[in-house]
Design an enzyme around this catalytic site. Structure first.
Site, PDB file in Angstrom:
ATOM      1  N   CYS A  53     -10.627 -39.991  21.118  1.00  0.00           N
ATOM      2  CA  CYS A  53      -9.548 -40.630  21.915  1.00  0.00           C
ATOM      3  C   CYS A  53      -8.855 -41.815  21.109  1.00  0.00           C
ATOM      4  CB  CYS A  53     -10.307 -41.272  22.869  1.00  0.00           C
ATOM      5  SG  CYS A  53      -9.473 -42.357  24.290  1.00  0.00           S
ATOM      6  N   TYR A 184       1.755 -38.710  26.146  1.00  0.00           N
ATOM      7  CA  TYR A 184       1.224 -37.915  27.119  1.00  0.00           C
ATOM      8  C   TYR A 184       2.177 -37.714  28.454  1.00  0.00           C
ATOM      9  CZ  TYR A 184      -3.420 -39.173  25.293  1.00  0.00           C
ATOM     10  OH  TYR A 184      -4.157 -39.257  24.412  1.00  0.00           O
TER      11      TYR A 184
END
Length: 349
Positions: A53, A184
């Site tokens: 992440c 994203y």
């Protein structure tokens, strides 16, 4: 366990809609004065940070640069998760050895029985109660830099110098929306219109950063700051993941001289590249994001050896660690990235 529980389909992309990240986090802070009930205390807290992440990667970098490894332990979930939670499948028996949990979800539920939001990393857990303290990734690294100073290593850099905080904050806000989350918003766009809008905004921002990095070695000048800690995790994932998986494919980062040399520079700087596990990164994105990669096939490329090629960043004025600062020690032996997962050769201590 049902197939639906294991699947993440429908978790990221809503057809016809833009991607809107939920930015509501547990905003408790660990501070010197313990104002929220969580005082700075060595060996009390455990940072849960999956290497896959980018938001968690920031905390691993900050912890390394500041020398907090000996006072804040770390738990590392594996690279994949389902819609419920990250899991500790890399640990023996699939259980975090300190918390005794199989899922990070358990630490959230230990504090909030019906926690209604996503179970995210990074998260800081109070070891005595085994309950989550905070998952506010924006604040965690700032508090590492400002609240944990009595535990910083000798020679730790000042990543958030007081005289430049307003400037750093403004740049960080811009990067969050345009770059860090911009990839994203591009990749999880649910319509062609939304995708094209976010794609153009992302590349406009990257072009601005390319120009900015043509003037100084780091984002704010001659020394590393919190801004560099926040940008690097996005850049290092760009060519292996965001370019193809998120359709951010105008060009490879490797074709942008300043951004690419800056990325190579930081990758070989102690505390940055030695936190990066490319196999876990690719496994996470291509396997977990079923909405955009339903086959869950993970690509073998790209070739990562060019990250070790010489860079040109030393043409700029340089004081990497700031006045009186020094490079961090090598990572703890238990935290060295699997050498099969990175081109960087690192020996732990």
């Amino acid at each position: 366990m049902t197939t639906q529980e294991n699947s993440t389909r429908g978790s990221y992309v809503a057809k016809g809609e833009s991607f809107d990240r939920d930015m509501n986090y547990i905003d408790d802070r660990i501070t010197r004065d313990g104002r929220d009930g969580w005082p700075v205390e060595a060996d009390r807290y455990r940072l849960i940070a999956a290497r896959a992440c980018p938001w968690a990667n920031r905390t691993l970098i900050s912890r390394r640069l500041l020398g907090l490894e000996d006072v804040i332990s770390v738990g590392m979930p594996g690279p994949t998760h389902d819609r419920r939670s990250w899991t500790f499948d890399l640990d023996e028996g699939g259980v975090d050895p300190v918390l005794g949990y199989e899922r990070l979800q358990e630490a959230y539920f230990a504090r909030f029985a019906d926690y209604p939001r996503g179970i995210t990393v990074p998260a800081v857990v109070d070891v005595p109660s085994r309950a989550v303290v905070t998952n506010d990734f924006q604040q965690i690294t700032l508090d590492f830099a400002t609240q944990w100073t009595e535990h910083h290593r000798e020679g730790a850099p000042d990543l958030y110098p007081e005289a430049r905080r307003e400037e750093i904050d403004a740049l960080n806000r811009w990067m969050l929306h345009r770059v860090n989350n911009g990839v994203y918003k591009t990749g999880f766009a649910g319509s062609q219109e939304s995708y094209e809008k976010e794609y153009r905004a992302l590349w406009a921002a990257l072009d601005e950063l390319e120009e900015r990095l043509g003037r100084s070695r780091y984002l704010l000048g001659a020394s590393i700051t919190e801004a560099d800690v926040r940008l690097f995790p996005t850049l290092i994932r760009f060519d292996p993941v965001y370019h193809g998986h998120f359709k951010a494919n105008r060009q490879l980062l490797a074709s942008m001289p300043n951004l690419w040399n800056y990325t190579k520079d930081l990758f070989t700087t102690p505390g940055f590249g030695d936190t990066v596990d490319f196999e876990q990164i690719k496994r996470h994105y291509y396997y977990v994001h079923e909405d955009i990669n339903p086959t869950q096939v993970v690509p073998l490329g790209p070739d990562l050896a060019p990250l070790l090629a010489p860079h040109d960043r030393d043409r700029f004025e340089t004081d990497t660690w700031g006045p009186g600062g020094t490079a961090p020690l090598p990572p703890l032996a238990a935290e060295v990235v699997d050498p099969a997962h990175t081109p960087l050769v690192v020996t732990g201590r």
